[in-house]
Every structure is written in structure tokens, then in C-alpha cells.
Design an enzyme around this catalytic site. Structure first.
Site, PDB file in Angstrom:
ATOM      1  N   LYS A  39     -20.756  34.103  -1.568  1.00  0.00           N
ATOM      2  CA  LYS A  39     -19.529  33.889  -2.350  1.00  0.00           C
ATOM      3  C   LYS A  39     -19.690  34.293  -3.817  1.00  0.00           C
ATOM      4  CE  LYS A  39     -16.756  31.347   0.577  1.00  0.00           C
ATOM      5  NZ  LYS A  39     -17.619  30.659   1.543  1.00  0.00           N
ATOM      6  N   GLU A  65      -9.315  27.879  -5.571  1.00  0.00           N
ATOM      7  CA  GLU A  65      -9.195  26.896  -4.503  1.00  0.00           C
ATOM      8  C   GLU A  65     -10.569  26.744  -3.875  1.00  0.00           C
ATOM      9  OE1 GLU A  65      -8.823  30.087  -4.102  1.00  0.00           O
ATOM     10  OE2 GLU A  65     -10.071  30.420  -2.324  1.00  0.00           O
ATOM     11  N   SER A 119     -25.117  34.594   5.971  1.00  0.00           N
ATOM     12  CA  SER A 119     -24.206  34.477   4.823  1.00  0.00           C
ATOM     13  C   SER A 119     -24.586  33.378   3.839  1.00  0.00           C
ATOM     14  CB  SER A 119     -22.769  34.273   5.304  1.00  0.00           C
ATOM     15  OG  SER A 119     -22.682  33.170   6.187  1.00  0.00           O
TER      16      SER A 119
HETATM   17  C1  LIG Z   1     -17.329  30.441   2.910  1.00  0.00           C
HETATM   18  C2  LIG Z   1     -18.427  30.819   3.807  1.00  0.00           C
HETATM   19  C3  LIG Z   1     -18.195  31.599   4.965  1.00  0.00           C
HETATM   20  C4  LIG Z   1     -16.849  32.001   5.444  1.00  0.00           C
HETATM   21  O1  LIG Z   1     -16.090  32.788   4.587  1.00  0.00           O
HETATM   22  P1  LIG Z   1     -15.882  34.354   4.804  1.00  0.00           P
HETATM   23  O2  LIG Z   1     -14.863  34.708   3.793  1.00  0.00           O
HETATM   24  O3  LIG Z   1     -15.407  34.547   6.215  1.00  0.00           O
HETATM   25  O4  LIG Z   1     -17.177  34.999   4.583  1.00  0.00           O
HETATM   26  C5  LIG Z   1     -19.298  31.986   5.714  1.00  0.00           C
HETATM   27  N1  LIG Z   1     -20.560  31.618   5.375  1.00  0.00           N
HETATM   28  C6  LIG Z   1     -20.802  30.860   4.285  1.00  0.00           C
HETATM   29  C7  LIG Z   1     -22.208  30.492   3.975  1.00  0.00           C
HETATM   30  C8  LIG Z   1     -19.759  30.435   3.461  1.00  0.00           C
HETATM   31  O5  LIG Z   1     -20.014  29.686   2.388  1.00  0.00           O
END
Ligand SMILES: *Cc1c(COP(=O)(O)O)cnc(C)c1O
Length: 399
Positions: A92, A114, A381
Site C-alpha cells: 500500500k 479511507e 502483498s
Molecule cells: C489492502 C491489502 C490487500 C488488498 O488490496 P488490493 O487493492 O486488492 O491489493 C492485499 N494484501 C494486503 C497485505 C493488503 O494490505
């Protein structure tokens, strides 16, 4: 930046996207669009973004050959793109940094955002502290209760967290409240949206800033394996980490994209967040895309064990990829995600975010039937420290 095939000049990806907003916001969106176009063409802006990606976020994140996970899965070679190692623990921050710099360039002094689980809020608060910008984060009252450590993180970095008490007191209500604030304060304020959703140009801007994930992955895989990967696998909430990985490979037609949505307690139970698998086209939060609504056209309550996947919409570019067949979307349920979570802890000593665990589970499962020469890149992610409470309860650990 990567080649921009989509969106078209009106902000559409095929029939999805566009800007469905009150009149007062149309000029703000146009201002943002032209400011972004100028920033794209400005070498100094790009240099500043790249430098901070390196020095502040810690990029490039590694592309790690998961030897044990590969061996345990018994098939294709699994490579992990380590976004969990980025500052604040997830992808993010890439977008928060990019938009923060853009807001400064536009002369905005106040940032609103948000947040659902708090991950985006933390990234925005962090960047605002570093860039010296005022920061207000809208967060549902329910989420504030569930995600107390992230509220503390935001407050420590100087953000004001404003509780949202309307509707289900969760993410979609926080977005509504942020949009309301933006309408009233548009001259001084930039709305720093956290995923590839919302009205044009947001899905494009967020995708471009997140595309650093895919660009690095491509360079890294080519350097070591001298060829492109066969599969890219990533979880899909709003869709930003997945599109960030996928997009730079868009024209590499032999590279297959797999997006993993949250199957929650199972598609039959109705308690899930599988927007692309079960939803249909409609308008939510200013964009036309797949979304989940009930028979009365009301937005459905969603569920996932992973807080970041718990959203009833999805980015318009994913809707377009789904219809055109460029990407395949699958679901992994809560129980399987927990299996994926344990699997990565056991085999690699890496505690993944529950969101990422969806992608891990699916990649490990599909790897089994394939030869070792097949390369799968999985986007890790985020890291799982934020999810330890949920996991402790779900696995019956602790006291
Ligand atoms: C917010 C988040 C997501 C999901 O959001 P996307 O916009 O689909 O990437 C996935 N993995 C993590 C670690 C997150 O914090």
C-alpha cells in the site's frame, strides 16, 4: 512508467470505469488528471518517486525463490515478490507515496483517506508525516474496534482518525464519508484513494504507482532465469497489488494472470467477497465495475477472514480483464487461506498477511501438477503481524 493501453481518454477499460460523481467533483478529477499527466512527463518527479521508493520504502523488494515451499508443493518453481518487506509491511505504501508526492506538487496541504482494516490508513499517515502534510483518515467505528493497533499507528504518525458511524460502520461507509469531505474541501484537499477503484483517474494512477511491483519482478526474473514467468498469482480485494504485478506483463501474452478472490465461508454461504466470481456490473463509489448487490440492488455485506479483501467492489480494469479473458479469477475460502498461511510459516519462516495467504494457497495447489521448469510468481502483498489476533483465534492457539 508502463505503456498505457487502457483506459481510453474518458477513463474506460472496455465498458468499465468512467466517473460517476457529483458535479462538484468533476473539476477536481480533471485537475487531478492533468496534474498527473504533467507529473508523468516530469523527469524530476519520477526521479523523486524512484529515490524515495529506494531510500524510504526499501525497494526493490526481493524476488525470492521459495525453495522449501516449492519442494513441499512438489511441482512448479514458486517465486515470492516480497512486498511484505516494504516499509509499513505491505504494498500500500507504493501508492501512498506516489499520491502524496502528487498532492504536494498540486499545492494541496490536507490529505484525506479511507481505511478498512487500517493498512491503507497507516501507509497514508506514514507518508503524510514524512512529507509534512495534514492527514485525516475516515474509518468505520466497527473497524476501529477490530483494528486497534493500526489506529495507534496512525495516531503516532500524526493522523486524525475520524470514526464513521453510518451504515455498516465499515470500509464502504468510510469511503462515502471521505467523498463527502472531499466535496466540501476540494480546494485544499487531496483524496488519497487506496486501491484501483473509484472514479477515473484513480484506477489508472493507483495502478501506475503499484506497477513498480511488476516492473521489478520482470527485471528480476529475467536476470536470473533469462525468461518470463508462466504464471502470476495475486490476491484481489480492490485489486491494486494484483494489477500492479500484472500490468507490466500485459503485452506478454504467454504470461498467465491469476487473481485470487476471498471465498470466505464458501460461495454458497453468501458470506464472501468474491466480486468477480459472483457479482455483476453496476456503479459503486464512482466507477462502473463488477460489484456485489442483493436482489433489491443494495450493496451486500461481505466477509473474509482477511480484512483487506473485505470489499463489495473491484477495480474496473479487473472487470475488463475478466471479460476479455486476459486474467482468470478464482476463489480461496477462509479455511484454505489459513492453510496457506501455515504452509508459508512452516516451509519458509515467513508469516504472510491473510490476504496474501489466499494467493499462496492457490499457487501451491496449482504448482503440484506442473513441472519444475514452470515459473510461478506470487505476490506476497504483506506481512502477517497485523493478523496474529485473528489467526490465534481461528487456529485455537494461545489461551
Ligand atoms: C489492502 C491489502 C490487500 C488488498 O488490496 P488490493 O487493492 O486488492 O491489493 C492485499 N494484501 C494486503 C497485505 C493488503 O494490505
Amino acid at each position: 512508467m508502463v505503456k498505457n493501453t487502457w483506459p481510453d481518454s474518458s477513463g474506460y477499460y472496455g465498458k468499465y470505469g468512467g466517473k460517476f460523481v457529483p458535479e462538484t467533483l468533476m473539476s477536481a478529477l480533471s485537475e487531478l488528471e492533468s496534474a498527473y499527466a504533467e507529473a508523468l512527463a516530469d523527469a524530476e518527479f519520477q526521479q523523486q518517486f524512484n529515490q524515495l521508493c529506494k531510500d524510504y520504502i526499501g525497494r526493490p523488494t526481493p524476488l525470492y525463490y521459495a525453495v522449501q515451499l516449492t519442494a513441499k508443493s512438489g511441482g512448479a518453481t514458486i517465486l515470492l515478490k516480497r512486498e511484505d518487506l516494504a516499509h509499513t509491511g505491505a504494498h500500500k505504501i507504493n501508492n501512498a507515496l506516489g499520491q502524496g508526492l502528487l498532492a504536494k506538487r498540486m499545492g494541496k496541504t490536507r490529505i484525506i483517506a479511507e481505511t478498512g482494516a487500517g493498512q491503507h490508513g497507516v501507509a497514508v499517515a506514514t507518508v503524510c508525516a514524512m512529507l509534512g502534510l495534514e492527514c485525516i483518515v475516515y474509518m468505520g467505528e466497527e473497524d476501529i474496534k477490530r483494528q486497534a493497533p493500526n489506529v495507534t499507528r496512525m495516531e503516532l504518525t500524526g493522523a486524525e482518525v475520524r470514526p464513521v458511524t453510518s451504515g455498516s460502520k465499515t470500509l464502504k461507509d468510510a469511503i462515502n464519508e471521505a467523498i463527502r469531505d472531499w466535496v466540501s474541501n476540494v480546494r485544499t484537499t487531496h483524496y488519497l484513494l487506496g486501491s484501483v477503484v473509484g472514479p477515473h483517474p484513480y484506477p489508472m494512477i493507483v495502478r501506475d504507482f503499484q506497477s513498480i511491483i511488476g516492473r521489478e519482478s520482470k527485471e528480476q526474473v529475467l536476470a536470473v532465469y533469462k525468461r518470463l514467468p508462466d504464471y502470476l498469482v495475486a490476491c484481489v480485494g480492490g485489486g491494486s497489488n494484483s494489477i500492479g504485478l500484472f500490468h507490466p506483463f500485459y503485452d506478454d501474452k504467454d504470461v498467465k494472470f491469476i487473481g485470487v478472490e476471498a471465498g470466505g465461508e464458501g460461495l454458497e454461504s453468501g458470506k464472501h467477497s468474491a466480486t468477480l466470481a459472483t457479482g455483476k456490473a453496476g456503479v459503486l463509489h464512482g466507477t462502473k465495475s463488477y460489484l456485489m448487490e442483493d436482489e433489491h440492488g443494495q450493496i451486500k455485506e461481505t466477509h473474509s477472514i482477511a480484512p483487506g479483501l473485505d470489499y463489495p467492489g473491484v477495480g474496473p480494469e479487473h472487470s475488463f480483464y475478466k471479460d476479455s479473458g486476459r486474467a482468470t479469477y478464482v476463489t480461496v475460502d477462509d479455511k484454505q487461506a489459513l492453510e496457506g498461511f501455515r504452509l508459508l510459516c512452516d516451509t519458509e519462516g515467513i508469516i504472510p498477511a491473510l490476504e496474501s495467504a489466499h494467493a499462496i494457497y492457490y499457487a501451491a495447489k496449482m504448482a503440484k501438477g506442473l513441472g519444475q521448469e514452470i515459473l510461478i510468481i506470487v505476490n506476497l502483498s504483506g506481512r502477517g503481524d497485523k493478523d496474529l489476533d485473528i489467526v490465534t483465534k481461528a487456529l485455537g492457539m494461545g489461551k
